[in-house]
Design a protein around this motif. Structure first.
Motif, PDB file in Angstrom:
ATOM      1  N   SER A   2     -24.038  19.710 -74.451  1.00 41.83           N
ATOM      2  CA  SER A   2     -23.313  18.577 -73.899  1.00 41.83           C
ATOM      3  C   SER A   2     -23.329  18.651 -72.381  1.00 41.83           C
ATOM      4  CB  SER A   2     -21.863  18.583 -74.384  1.00 41.83           C
ATOM      5  OG  SER A   2     -21.808  18.418 -75.770  1.00 41.83           O
ATOM      6  N   PRO A   3     -23.738  17.573 -71.719  1.00 41.04           N
ATOM      7  CA  PRO A   3     -23.740  17.588 -70.272  1.00 41.04           C
ATOM      8  C   PRO A   3     -22.331  17.587 -69.729  1.00 41.04           C
ATOM      9  CG  PRO A   3     -24.268  15.412 -71.076  1.00 41.04           C
ATOM     10  CD  PRO A   3     -24.220  16.326 -72.269  1.00 41.04           C
ATOM     11  N   LEU A   4     -22.131  18.313 -68.648  1.00 46.54           N
ATOM     12  CA  LEU A   4     -20.861  18.288 -67.950  1.00 46.54           C
ATOM     13  C   LEU A   4     -20.956  17.248 -66.853  1.00 46.54           C
ATOM     14  CD1 LEU A   4     -20.225  22.118 -67.604  1.00 46.54           C
ATOM     15  CD2 LEU A   4     -19.138  20.549 -69.178  1.00 46.54           C
ATOM     16  N   PRO A   5     -20.150  16.193 -66.887  1.00 44.06           N
ATOM     17  CA  PRO A   5     -20.269  15.132 -65.907  1.00 44.06           C
ATOM     18  C   PRO A   5     -19.739  15.557 -64.554  1.00 44.06           C
ATOM     19  CG  PRO A   5     -18.375  14.755 -67.285  1.00 44.06           C
ATOM     20  CD  PRO A   5     -19.080  15.965 -67.841  1.00 44.06           C
ATOM     21  N   ALA A   6     -20.236  14.908 -63.510  1.00 48.43           N
ATOM     22  CA  ALA A   6     -19.699  15.138 -62.177  1.00 48.43           C
ATOM     23  C   ALA A   6     -18.324  14.514 -62.105  1.00 48.43           C
ATOM     24  CB  ALA A   6     -20.623  14.507 -61.142  1.00 48.43           C
ATOM     25  N   ALA A  54     -25.628  14.154 -78.627  1.00 44.65           N
ATOM     26  CA  ALA A  54     -24.321  14.231 -79.273  1.00 44.65           C
ATOM     27  C   ALA A  54     -23.997  12.948 -80.017  1.00 44.65           C
ATOM     28  CB  ALA A  54     -23.248  14.528 -78.225  1.00 44.65           C
ATOM     29  N   VAL A  55     -24.315  11.802 -79.424  1.00 48.33           N
ATOM     30  CA  VAL A  55     -24.004  10.537 -80.086  1.00 48.33           C
ATOM     31  C   VAL A  55     -24.866  10.347 -81.335  1.00 48.33           C
ATOM     32  CG1 VAL A  55     -25.587   9.192 -78.604  1.00 48.33           C
ATOM     33  CG2 VAL A  55     -23.699   8.055 -79.785  1.00 48.33           C
ATOM     34  N   LYS A 303     -25.050   9.416 -67.038  1.00 46.59           N
ATOM     35  CA  LYS A 303     -23.889   9.935 -67.775  1.00 46.59           C
ATOM     36  C   LYS A 303     -23.893   9.298 -69.171  1.00 46.59           C
ATOM     37  CE  LYS A 303     -19.875  11.498 -68.989  1.00 46.59           C
ATOM     38  NZ  LYS A 303     -18.644  11.390 -68.210  1.00 46.59           N
ATOM     39  N   PRO A 304     -24.167  10.054 -70.233  1.00 46.99           N
ATOM     40  CA  PRO A 304     -24.246   9.456 -71.572  1.00 46.99           C
ATOM     41  C   PRO A 304     -22.923   8.802 -71.969  1.00 46.99           C
ATOM     42  CG  PRO A 304     -25.235  11.638 -71.565  1.00 46.99           C
ATOM     43  CD  PRO A 304     -24.524  11.485 -70.247  1.00 46.99           C
ATOM     44  N   PRO A 305     -22.927   7.530 -72.327  1.00 48.73           N
ATOM     45  CA  PRO A 305     -21.681   6.856 -72.725  1.00 48.73           C
ATOM     46  C   PRO A 305     -21.014   7.561 -73.892  1.00 48.73           C
ATOM     47  CG  PRO A 305     -23.430   5.246 -72.364  1.00 48.73           C
ATOM     48  CD  PRO A 305     -24.079   6.602 -72.323  1.00 48.73           C
ATOM     49  N   GLY A 306     -19.721   7.746 -73.756  1.00 50.45           N
ATOM     50  CA  GLY A 306     -18.957   8.414 -74.798  1.00 50.45           C
ATOM     51  C   GLY A 306     -18.697   9.879 -74.525  1.00 50.45           C
ATOM     52  N   GLU A 307     -19.340  10.436 -73.510  1.00 49.36           N
ATOM     53  CA  GLU A 307     -19.085  11.837 -73.168  1.00 49.36           C
ATOM     54  C   GLU A 307     -18.050  11.898 -72.050  1.00 49.36           C
ATOM     55  OE1 GLU A 307     -22.514  14.293 -72.887  1.00 49.36           O
ATOM     56  OE2 GLU A 307     -23.397  13.458 -74.713  1.00 49.36           O
ATOM     57  N   ALA A 308     -17.032  12.723 -72.267  1.00 45.28           N
ATOM     58  CA  ALA A 308     -15.804  12.672 -71.484  1.00 45.28           C
ATOM     59  C   ALA A 308     -15.963  13.293 -70.103  1.00 45.28           C
ATOM     60  CB  ALA A 308     -14.685  13.379 -72.243  1.00 45.28           C
ATOM     61  N   ASP A 309     -14.973  12.956 -69.231  1.00 44.48           N
ATOM     62  CA  ASP A 309     -14.978  13.414 -67.842  1.00 44.48           C
ATOM     63  C   ASP A 309     -14.143  14.666 -67.606  1.00 44.48           C
ATOM     64  OD1 ASP A 309     -16.560  11.288 -66.833  1.00 44.48           O
ATOM     65  OD2 ASP A 309     -14.823   9.967 -66.893  1.00 44.48           O
ATOM     66  N   GLY A 310     -13.390  15.090 -68.590  1.00 44.05           N
ATOM     67  CA  GLY A 310     -12.517  16.240 -68.377  1.00 44.05           C
ATOM     68  C   GLY A 310     -11.102  15.831 -68.037  1.00 44.05           C
ATOM     69  N   CYS A 311     -10.741  14.608 -68.330  1.00 46.19           N
ATOM     70  CA  CYS A 311      -9.389  14.120 -68.032  1.00 46.19           C
ATOM     71  C   CYS A 311      -8.513  14.292 -69.274  1.00 46.19           C
ATOM     72  CB  CYS A 311      -9.456  12.656 -67.603  1.00 46.19           C
ATOM     73  SG  CYS A 311     -10.584  12.364 -66.220  1.00 46.19           S
ATOM     74  N   LYS A 312      -8.657  13.383 -70.219  1.00 50.78           N
ATOM     75  CA  LYS A 312      -7.919  13.510 -71.479  1.00 50.78           C
ATOM     76  C   LYS A 312      -8.628  14.453 -72.439  1.00 50.78           C
ATOM     77  CE  LYS A 312      -6.119  10.648 -75.267  1.00 50.78           C
ATOM     78  NZ  LYS A 312      -6.012   9.261 -75.780  1.00 50.78           N
ATOM     79  N   TYR A 313      -9.979  14.465 -72.371  1.00 43.30           N
ATOM     80  CA  TYR A 313     -10.789  15.290 -73.274  1.00 43.30           C
ATOM     81  C   TYR A 313     -11.600  16.291 -72.469  1.00 43.30           C
ATOM     82  CZ  TYR A 313      -9.884  11.164 -76.203  1.00 43.30           C
ATOM     83  OH  TYR A 313      -9.295  10.134 -76.884  1.00 43.30           O
ATOM     84  N   ALA A 314     -12.123  17.303 -73.135  1.00 42.77           N
ATOM     85  CA  ALA A 314     -12.936  18.320 -72.460  1.00 42.77           C
ATOM     86  C   ALA A 314     -14.181  17.681 -71.848  1.00 42.77           C
ATOM     87  CB  ALA A 314     -13.337  19.405 -73.451  1.00 42.77           C
ATOM     88  N   GLY A 316     -17.673  16.653 -70.929  1.00 41.90           N
ATOM     89  CA  GLY A 316     -18.933  16.714 -71.649  1.00 41.90           C
ATOM     90  C   GLY A 316     -18.827  16.557 -73.147  1.00 41.90           C
ATOM     91  N   SER A 317     -17.618  16.572 -73.706  1.00 47.12           N
ATOM     92  CA  SER A 317     -17.483  16.424 -75.153  1.00 47.12           C
ATOM     93  C   SER A 317     -17.686  14.960 -75.549  1.00 47.12           C
ATOM     94  CB  SER A 317     -16.105  16.897 -75.624  1.00 47.12           C
ATOM     95  OG  SER A 317     -15.070  16.096 -75.074  1.00 47.12           O
ATOM     96  N   PHE A 318     -18.354  14.738 -76.690  1.00 53.63           N
ATOM     97  CA  PHE A 318     -18.553  13.374 -77.155  1.00 53.63           C
ATOM     98  C   PHE A 318     -17.311  12.897 -77.888  1.00 53.63           C
ATOM     99  CE2 PHE A 318     -19.670  10.280 -80.429  1.00 53.63           C
ATOM    100  CZ  PHE A 318     -20.178   9.275 -79.613  1.00 53.63           C
ATOM    101  N   GLN A 319     -16.837  11.712 -77.495  1.00 54.96           N
ATOM    102  CA  GLN A 319     -15.651  11.124 -78.093  1.00 54.96           C
ATOM    103  C   GLN A 319     -15.988   9.731 -78.603  1.00 54.96           C
ATOM    104  OE1 GLN A 319     -12.891  12.842 -78.481  1.00 54.96           O
ATOM    105  NE2 GLN A 319     -13.658  14.604 -77.309  1.00 54.96           N
TER     106      GLN A 319
END
Length: 468
Positions: A2-6, A54-55, A303-314, A316-319
């Motif tokens: 999972s990519p870690l977003p900036a 991930a998606v 930035k793959p759509p659906g992969e989180a920024d680290g705010c509410k979710y971890a 790089g995790s797909f949500q």
């Protein structure tokens, strides 16, 4: 992976006024379908859609989820960048070789985002990377060995130039030197590689400031710069910012560069950068190199759509909630045509035996009778130990059709694990794929494509297309 977003603090500190301006600009025509024959920058071909994302894995694992159809058709069906963000010297070359080899076998253009520089994100939600710059260079060397010889798009280190608040002047100089060396290494290994450096975004640093930083980091050796990664500024604002950066670069003696814009979630709506991990945002233009702007090489989903920024979710995790929210009100993607082989005179890269092969796929046309109104052509686009990827191009006959159905018999031991751009059903060894809502109606001679992943040994099936 999972990519870690900036997710830099500077990205979060967009003012309310700035956000309002961005959203107002994006509101009209936010989801431009940029496919077709419009002119572009310096790239030709078709972008590679990685089947191991991930998606894609979520779609396969959740066929009965109420969100699956939207996520499959509007997110999983599209190419996005492969992030190299888990720092591992021992495996990164094989990963790049496999990914680039699969894209080469499909005759398409891979997209890589390198995210491993020391002190990335200034220790924020996406902290990590190499322990030091010397080790980082070794990592880049290993990546370069896997690039092959055909066109590949490389987004080098998001935030590395726009975000420098945590670095001393000597650390900035060392990072600039590392980026310059990385660019030269990647371009030296594959002259057809397109390398772009970090330009932040239109609501961050001034264009003149960003241009000076790009020059210091070696943009003269690169193909240009990218902007808006993991952000929401409108394409119009980013293009205007890019023109200003290009003008400032020209004033500093650097010319001939191009821009890439991340449109993965700049399709409108408003809200705080990190509010609930941005369920109030929307996807922007679908990925394409047909930008209609000679200054812009591509609109990419960096930035793959659906992969989180680290705010509410971890980070790089797909949500799926994020992906569904981003895509729910977007228009359907444009109907694609058969991919164009990336032009090159160099031989293809040899990949490990566990990776997709680079043998040109066999294409066997199997037209249906004229009265049926459509024909279908099959390709095995890649193979690996225990499985393969297939692609079918549907073509309307001499008159328009309203829909299509493709059928074939699976070979011994074959099972299909995933399909996209079509509704799959199987009964025993019989496989059937029907069009989805947005790619069934075809003009005379028009085409649509669907693809699938299968277990077993690849064969060339006899397929039948029936129009409706």
């Amino acid at each position: 992976m999972s990519p870690l977003p900036a997710t830099s603090p500077a990205r979060r500190r967009l003012t309310t006024a700035g956000l309002a301006a961005v959203c107002a600009t994006a509101a009209a025509g936010a989801w431009t379908l940029a496919g077709g024959t419009a002119s572009a920058g310096t790239i030709s071909g078709a972008l590679y859609r990685d089947s191991d994302t991930a998606v894609a894995r979520w779609v396969t694992a959740n066929p009965n989820d109420s969100r699956t159809a939207v996520i499959r058709d509007k997110v999983a069906s599209q190419p996005s960048s492969r992030w190299l963000s888990s720092f591992n010297l021992g495996t990164v070359q094989a990963e790049v070789t496999s990914y680039v080899g699969a894209a080469t076998a499909a005759g398409q253009i891979p997209q890589l985002t390198l995210y491993g520089i020391p002190n990335r994100d200034c220790g924020g939600a996406s902290a990590g990377g190499a322990p030091d710059l010397a080790t980082y260079q070794t990592w880049v060397d290993n990546i370069a060995r896997g690039l092959g010889s055909q066109t590949v798009l490389i987004l080098l280190e998001p935030d590395s130039i726009a975000l420098q608040t945590c670095l001393s002047s000597s650390e900035i100089q060392a990072r600039d030197a590392a980026l310059r060396t990385a660019t030269q290494t990647l371009k030296g290994a594959n002259p057809n590689a397109k390398v772009y450096l970090d330009a932040g975004h239109s609501a961050w640093n001034a264009a003149s400031v960003q241009a000076s930083r790009l020059v210091a980091a070696g943009v003269a050796d690169a193909d240009g710069f990218y902007s808006n990664v993991s952000n929401f500024n409108s394409t119009a604002n980013e293009a205007a910012f890019g023109r200003s950066v290009l003008s400032a670069l020209s004033g500093q003696g650097v010319s001939g560069k191009r821009q890439v814009i991340d449109t993965s979630r700049n399709g409108g709506a408003s809200g705080d950068w990190c509010g609930d991990d941005n369920t109030d945002r929307r996807i922007g233009s679908y990925p394409t190199i047909a930008t209609g702007d000679a200054n812009i090489d591509a609109y990419l989903w960096v930035k793959p759509p659906g992969e989180a920024d680290g705010c509410k979710y971890a980070a790089g995790s797909f949500q799926p909630d994020l992906a569904y929210s981003l895509a729910g009100s977007a228009p359907n993607p444009p109907v694609t045509t058969a991919p164009t082989t990336v032009p090159t005179t160099a031989p293809t890269t040899t990949v490990p035996t566990t990776a997709p092969t680079t043998t040109p796929p066999a294409t066997v046309p199997t037209p249906t009778p004229a009265a049926a109104g459509c024909s279908a052509t099959y390709q095995t686009t890649s193979t690996w130990s225990g499985g393969f990827q297939g692609q079918v191009t549907v073509k309307a006959g001499g008159s328009a059709i309203g829909g299509w159905t493709v059928t074939w018999t699976l070979g011994s031991g074959q099972t299909i694990s995933q399909a996209w751009n079509g509704e799959l059903s199987t009964s025993g060894s019989a496989a059937t794929v029907r069009n989805v809502s947005w790619n069934g109606a075809l003009a005379a001679g028009g085409t649509a494509q669907f693809g699938f992943l299968a277990n077993g040994t690849a064969t060339t099936p006899a397929i039948t297309c029936t129009a409706s």
